[in-house]
Motif scaffolding. Structure first.
Motif, PDB file in Angstrom:
ATOM      1  N   ARG A 243       0.841  -1.218   0.000  1.00  0.00           N
ATOM      2  CA  ARG A 243       0.000   0.000   0.000  1.00  0.00           C
ATOM      3  C   ARG A 243       0.865   1.253   0.000  1.00  0.00           C
ATOM      4  O   ARG A 243       0.565   2.223  -0.689  1.00  0.00           O
ATOM      5  N   MET A 244       1.927   1.237   0.781  1.00  0.00           N
ATOM      6  CA  MET A 244       2.827   2.396   0.807  1.00  0.00           C
ATOM      7  C   MET A 244       3.472   2.609  -0.559  1.00  0.00           C
ATOM      8  O   MET A 244       3.591   3.739  -1.023  1.00  0.00           O
ATOM      9  N   ARG A 245       3.889   1.525  -1.199  1.00  0.00           N
ATOM     10  CA  ARG A 245       4.501   1.636  -2.530  1.00  0.00           C
ATOM     11  C   ARG A 245       3.513   2.209  -3.547  1.00  0.00           C
ATOM     12  O   ARG A 245       3.886   3.036  -4.383  1.00  0.00           O
ATOM     13  N   LYS A 246       2.256   1.764  -3.472  1.00  0.00           N
ATOM     14  CA  LYS A 246       1.237   2.280  -4.390  1.00  0.00           C
ATOM     15  C   LYS A 246       0.982   3.764  -4.152  1.00  0.00           C
ATOM     16  O   LYS A 246       0.807   4.531  -5.104  1.00  0.00           O
ATOM     17  N   GLU A 247       0.968   4.176  -2.894  1.00  0.00           N
ATOM     18  CA  GLU A 247       0.770   5.591  -2.578  1.00  0.00           C
ATOM     19  C   GLU A 247       1.951   6.407  -3.082  1.00  0.00           C
ATOM     20  O   GLU A 247       1.778   7.495  -3.631  1.00  0.00           O
ATOM     21  N   ARG A 248       3.163   5.886  -2.918  1.00  0.00           N
ATOM     22  CA  ARG A 248       4.347   6.578  -3.431  1.00  0.00           C
ATOM     23  C   ARG A 248       4.258   6.733  -4.938  1.00  0.00           C
ATOM     24  O   ARG A 248       4.548   7.791  -5.493  1.00  0.00           O
ATOM     25  N   MET A 249       3.808   5.686  -5.627  1.00  0.00           N
ATOM     26  CA  MET A 249       3.676   5.735  -7.078  1.00  0.00           C
ATOM     27  C   MET A 249       2.613   6.753  -7.499  1.00  0.00           C
ATOM     28  O   MET A 249       2.804   7.510  -8.443  1.00  0.00           O
ATOM     29  N   ARG A 250       1.501   6.795  -6.765  1.00  0.00           N
ATOM     30  CA  ARG A 250       0.438   7.749  -7.076  1.00  0.00           C
ATOM     31  C   ARG A 250       0.946   9.179  -6.933  1.00  0.00           C
ATOM     32  O   ARG A 250       0.725  10.029  -7.805  1.00  0.00           O
ATOM     33  N   LEU A 251       1.654   9.443  -5.846  1.00  0.00           N
ATOM     34  CA  LEU A 251       2.213  10.774  -5.631  1.00  0.00           C
ATOM     35  C   LEU A 251       3.227  11.125  -6.715  1.00  0.00           C
ATOM     36  O   LEU A 251       3.229  12.243  -7.240  1.00  0.00           O
ATOM     37  N   LYS A 252       4.078  10.170  -7.066  1.00  0.00           N
ATOM     38  CA  LYS A 252       5.082  10.408  -8.099  1.00  0.00           C
ATOM     39  C   LYS A 252       4.417  10.726  -9.434  1.00  0.00           C
ATOM     40  O   LYS A 252       4.856  11.627 -10.148  1.00  0.00           O
ATOM     41  N   ASP A 253       3.336  10.014  -9.769  1.00  0.00           N
ATOM     42  CA  ASP A 253       2.618  10.280 -11.015  1.00  0.00           C
ATOM     43  C   ASP A 253       2.028  11.678 -11.029  1.00  0.00           C
ATOM     44  O   ASP A 253       2.086  12.376 -12.044  1.00  0.00           O
ATOM     45  N   GLU A 254       1.449  12.101  -9.906  1.00  0.00           N
ATOM     46  CA  GLU A 254       0.871  13.446  -9.842  1.00  0.00           C
ATOM     47  C   GLU A 254       1.967  14.504  -9.932  1.00  0.00           C
ATOM     48  O   GLU A 254       1.812  15.522 -10.611  1.00  0.00           O
ATOM     49  N   ILE A 255       3.074  14.263  -9.273  1.00  0.00           N
ATOM     50  CA  ILE A 255       4.213  15.185  -9.341  1.00  0.00           C
ATOM     51  C   ILE A 255       4.739  15.267 -10.765  1.00  0.00           C
ATOM     52  O   ILE A 255       5.000  16.350 -11.282  1.00  0.00           O
ATOM     53  N   ALA A 256       4.852  14.121 -11.429  1.00  0.00           N
ATOM     54  CA  ALA A 256       5.334  14.103 -12.808  1.00  0.00           C
ATOM     55  C   ALA A 256       4.403  14.902 -13.718  1.00  0.00           C
ATOM     56  O   ALA A 256       4.865  15.632 -14.603  1.00  0.00           O
TER      57      ALA A 256
END
Length: 79
Positions: free
Chosen positions: A60-73
């Motif tokens: 779950r933490m990895r998925k949240e990190r990926m979601r944040l990274k996508d929004e930042i990108a």
């Protein structure tokens, strides 16, 4: 699995100045960057065994990190 922290400057090489400028000028971007940093550190601590967590929690933490990274990108691409 890599035990290397995924810092924003490493994830977006060559965009360190843009990241810094957006953090200064855009409160939402700054909040996303702070949240990314926090979850990224939690994932790194889990991966290295400093703060062990259950597999599902780490996923779950990895998925949240990926979601944040996508929004930042997306925000970096628009800037």
């Amino acid at each position: 699995m890599s035990h290397t922290p995924h810092e924003l400057q490493e994830e977006f090489p060559g965009q360190a100045e843009q990241i810094h400028a957006l953090k200064e000028s855009n409160a939402h971007f700054a909040k996303l960057a702070d949240a990314y940093h926090e979850i990224n550190r939690a994932v790194h601590r889990a991966e290295t065994g400093v703060e062990p967590v259950e597999d599902l929690a780490e996923t779950r933490m990895r998925k949240e990190r990926m979601r944040l990274k996508d929004e930042i990108a997306g925000m970096l691409a628009k800037a």
